[in-house]
Design a protein around this motif. Structure first.
Motif, PDB file in Angstrom:
ATOM      1  N   VAL A  50      28.057  42.839  21.896  1.00  0.00           N
ATOM      2  CA  VAL A  50      28.122  42.472  23.315  1.00  0.00           C
ATOM      3  C   VAL A  50      26.814  42.899  23.975  1.00  0.00           C
ATOM      4  O   VAL A  50      26.441  44.078  23.923  1.00  0.00           O
ATOM      5  N   ASP A  51      26.107  41.935  24.561  1.00  0.00           N
ATOM      6  CA  ASP A  51      24.860  42.198  25.280  1.00  0.00           C
ATOM      7  C   ASP A  51      25.098  41.987  26.769  1.00  0.00           C
ATOM      8  O   ASP A  51      25.720  40.989  27.172  1.00  0.00           O
ATOM      9  N   LEU A  52      24.606  42.918  27.574  1.00  0.00           N
ATOM     10  CA  LEU A  52      24.768  42.824  29.013  1.00  0.00           C
ATOM     11  C   LEU A  52      23.411  42.946  29.690  1.00  0.00           C
ATOM     12  O   LEU A  52      22.625  43.842  29.378  1.00  0.00           O
ATOM     13  N   THR A  53      23.125  42.019  30.612  1.00  0.00           N
ATOM     14  CA  THR A  53      21.905  42.053  31.418  1.00  0.00           C
ATOM     15  C   THR A  53      22.266  41.680  32.851  1.00  0.00           C
ATOM     16  O   THR A  53      23.375  41.186  33.124  1.00  0.00           O
ATOM     17  N   LEU A  54      21.348  41.903  33.771  1.00  0.00           N
ATOM     18  CA  LEU A  54      21.548  41.444  35.139  1.00  0.00           C
ATOM     19  C   LEU A  54      21.497  39.921  35.173  1.00  0.00           C
ATOM     20  O   LEU A  54      20.638  39.308  34.543  1.00  0.00           O
ATOM     21  N   ALA A  55      22.428  39.312  35.903  1.00  0.00           N
ATOM     22  CA  ALA A  55      22.505  37.854  35.962  1.00  0.00           C
ATOM     23  C   ALA A  55      21.502  37.296  36.957  1.00  0.00           C
ATOM     24  O   ALA A  55      21.010  38.000  37.850  1.00  0.00           O
ATOM     25  N   GLN A  56      21.181  36.013  36.783  1.00  0.00           N
ATOM     26  CA  GLN A  56      20.361  35.322  37.759  1.00  0.00           C
ATOM     27  C   GLN A  56      21.059  35.370  39.119  1.00  0.00           C
ATOM     28  O   GLN A  56      22.260  35.133  39.236  1.00  0.00           O
ATOM     29  N   GLY A  57      20.301  35.666  40.159  1.00  0.00           N
ATOM     30  CA  GLY A  57      20.886  35.727  41.485  1.00  0.00           C
ATOM     31  C   GLY A  57      21.354  37.109  41.898  1.00  0.00           C
ATOM     32  O   GLY A  57      21.798  37.299  43.035  1.00  0.00           O
ATOM     33  N   SER A  58      21.274  38.097  40.978  1.00  0.00           N
ATOM     34  CA  SER A  58      21.651  39.456  41.352  1.00  0.00           C
ATOM     35  C   SER A  58      20.633  40.000  42.360  1.00  0.00           C
ATOM     36  O   SER A  58      19.422  39.830  42.180  1.00  0.00           O
ATOM     37  N   GLY A 114      26.966  47.687  39.484  1.00  0.00           N
ATOM     38  CA  GLY A 114      27.892  46.997  40.377  1.00  0.00           C
ATOM     39  C   GLY A 114      27.235  45.809  41.048  1.00  0.00           C
ATOM     40  O   GLY A 114      26.927  45.850  42.250  1.00  0.00           O
ATOM     41  N   THR A 115      27.040  44.760  40.303  1.00  0.00           N
ATOM     42  CA  THR A 115      26.382  43.555  40.794  1.00  0.00           C
ATOM     43  C   THR A 115      26.797  42.395  39.887  1.00  0.00           C
ATOM     44  O   THR A 115      27.698  42.540  39.055  1.00  0.00           O
ATOM     45  N   LYS A 116      26.129  41.270  40.021  1.00  0.00           N
ATOM     46  CA  LYS A 116      26.395  40.138  39.144  1.00  0.00           C
ATOM     47  C   LYS A 116      25.664  40.354  37.820  1.00  0.00           C
ATOM     48  O   LYS A 116      24.440  40.503  37.789  1.00  0.00           O
ATOM     49  N   VAL A 117      26.417  40.400  36.710  1.00  0.00           N
ATOM     50  CA  VAL A 117      25.830  40.666  35.395  1.00  0.00           C
ATOM     51  C   VAL A 117      26.161  39.515  34.447  1.00  0.00           C
ATOM     52  O   VAL A 117      27.104  38.746  34.667  1.00  0.00           O
ATOM     53  N   HIS A 118      25.365  39.423  33.382  1.00  0.00           N
ATOM     54  CA  HIS A 118      25.527  38.367  32.381  1.00  0.00           C
ATOM     55  C   HIS A 118      25.986  39.010  31.074  1.00  0.00           C
ATOM     56  O   HIS A 118      25.302  39.899  30.542  1.00  0.00           O
ATOM     57  N   VAL A 119      27.121  38.586  30.548  1.00  0.00           N
ATOM     58  CA  VAL A 119      27.706  39.149  29.330  1.00  0.00           C
ATOM     59  C   VAL A 119      27.669  38.100  28.224  1.00  0.00           C
ATOM     60  O   VAL A 119      28.148  36.980  28.412  1.00  0.00           O
ATOM     61  N   THR A 120      27.083  38.474  27.077  1.00  0.00           N
ATOM     62  CA  THR A 120      27.009  37.577  25.916  1.00  0.00           C
ATOM     63  C   THR A 120      27.679  38.246  24.722  1.00  0.00           C
ATOM     64  O   THR A 120      27.367  39.400  24.396  1.00  0.00           O
ATOM     65  N   VAL A 121      28.590  37.531  24.083  1.00  0.00           N
ATOM     66  CA  VAL A 121      29.284  38.015  22.883  1.00  0.00           C
ATOM     67  C   VAL A 121      28.811  37.201  21.686  1.00  0.00           C
ATOM     68  O   VAL A 121      28.835  35.965  21.723  1.00  0.00           O
TER      69      VAL A 121
END
Length: 283
Positions: free
Chosen positions: A44-52, A79-86
Motif C-alpha cells: 500500500v502506497d500513500l501520497t498527497l492527492a492532487q488538489g490537497s 488529515g487532507t486529501k490523500v492518494h492510496v494505491t494497492v
C-alpha cells in the motif's frame, strides 16, 4: 505548510513577516479492505492527492507498507486529501483518493481487478508434437507471475493481471521463444500453439558445450553429431585426432572445423578410455 509524519498544519504568512507559528493537527487512520479476497502479499502506497491544500508535501507525507490477507491499516496519515494505491504480488493494482480530516478515521473498500487466465500449448515447430516439461513464465526478469511447466500434452496455464505481457518459454533442446499478448481483467487469453524451434548444432561443430580443464562435456545438442555418435554429458575429452588436449580453449578449437568432416575423439568415461568418431555438422 508544516508536516511532521501525519501531523500537518497551514499558516498564513503576511508580507514582510519574519516568523510564523504553524499549529500541527493530529494525523488520522485509514482502514482498507480488499473486496476481491485475501492475497499472499500486497503493498500500500500513500501520497498527497492532487488538489490537497498541503501541496507537494515532501517525502515525510508518503508511506509504503507491506501487508497480507485482505485488510490493512495506515496510521499517522495527514488529515487532507490523500492518494492510496494497492499493488498485489501477482501484479494487480487499484487506486483511489481519500479525504481525511485531522485526527479522523476512514474505511475504504479496494476493488482489485480479477486476473486473466492464460492458456497455451508448447509444440515442436516442425512436427507439431507437444513439448512437455517446458518452463513458461511472463515478463521476466521483473515478472510477478509464478512460472508454470507444460504438461504431457504441452499445455500450460498462467494467471496474469490486465495489460501488455510477454510470454517466455524454454525447454531442453530448444532455444527460448517469446510471444507478446494483451490481457483484459478477468478475460481468458487462449494463445493456442506456441511453436518452439529445435536447437541444432551449428555447422562445423559437433553439438556440445564443454566446461573445465581438463574439458568435460556439459551439454549435448539432442540429435546433433555428438548425440548421434553416443557422447554423454560428463565425458572427458582426452585427445582430438590423437593429439592430447588439456585446456578448454584447446579442446574447443580442435573439435570445430570444416563442416561435414569427421573428427576422432578420445574420451574418458567412468574410468575407461574409448575412441569415438564424430562427423561435424554440415552447412
Amino acid at each position: 505548510v508544516g508536516i511532521n509524519g501525519g501531523r500537518t498544519g497551514i499558516a498564513q504568512v503576511a508580507e514582510g513577516q519574519a516568523q510564523v507559528t504553524v499549529q500541527l493537527q493530529p494525523g488520522g487512520v485509514i482502514n482498507g479492505h480488499l473486496v476481491s479476497g485475501p492475497v499472499d502479499q500486497f503493498r500500500v502506497d500513500l501520497t498527497l492527492a492532487q488538489g490537497s491544500p498541503l501541496g507537494g508535501g515532501g517525502p515525510s507525507a508518503a508511506q509504503s507498507l507491506q501487508f497480507s490477507g485482505d485488510r490493512f491499516s495506515l496510521h499517522d496519515v495527514p488529515g487532507t486529501k490523500v492518494h492510496v494505491t494497492v499493488t498485489t504480488q501477482d501484479g494487480r493494482s487499484a487506486a483511489q483518493d481519500v479525504s481525511l480530516s485531522p485526527g479522523g478515521e476512514a474505511d475504504i473498500e479496494v476493488p482489485l481487478e480479477p486476473l486473466s487466465t492464460v492458456t497455451g500449448r508448447t509444440v515442436d515447430s516442425v512436427t507439431q508434437t507437444p513439448i512437455s516439461g517446458a518452463t513458461v513464465f511472463l515478463d521476466q526478469p521483473r515478472g510477478t507471475v509464478a512460472p508454470a511447466s507444460s504438461g504431457p500434452e504441452g499445455s500450460f496455464t498462467l494467471q496474469a493481471p490486465s495489460g501488455e505481457h510477454t510470454l517466455h518459454a524454454f525447454a531442453q533442446g530448444y532455444p527460448g521463444v517469446s510471444q507478446n499478448f494483451t490481457a483484459e481483467a478477468g478475460a481468458p487469453v487462449a494463445l493456442g500453439n506456441v511453436p518452439m524451434v529445435r536447437q541444432k548444432a551449428p555447422p562445423g561443430t559437433i553439438g556440445v558445450a564443454l566446461r573445465g580443464s581438463p574439458p568435460i562435456i556439459s551439454f549435448v545438442v539432442p540429435q546433433g553429431p555428438a548425440d548421434l555418435a553416443g557422447l554423454h554429458v560428463g565425458d572427458q575429452i582426452v585427445a582430438v585426432d590423437g593429439v592430447p588436449v588439456a585446456t578448454l580453449d584447446d579442446a574447443n578449437i580442435r573439435i570445430s572445423g570444416r563442416p561435414g568432416v569427421q573428427v576422432t575423439l578420445t574420451l574418458l568415461r567412468s574410468g575407461s578410455t574409448m575412441t569415438v568418431p564424430v562427423t561435424r555438422a554440415g552447412p
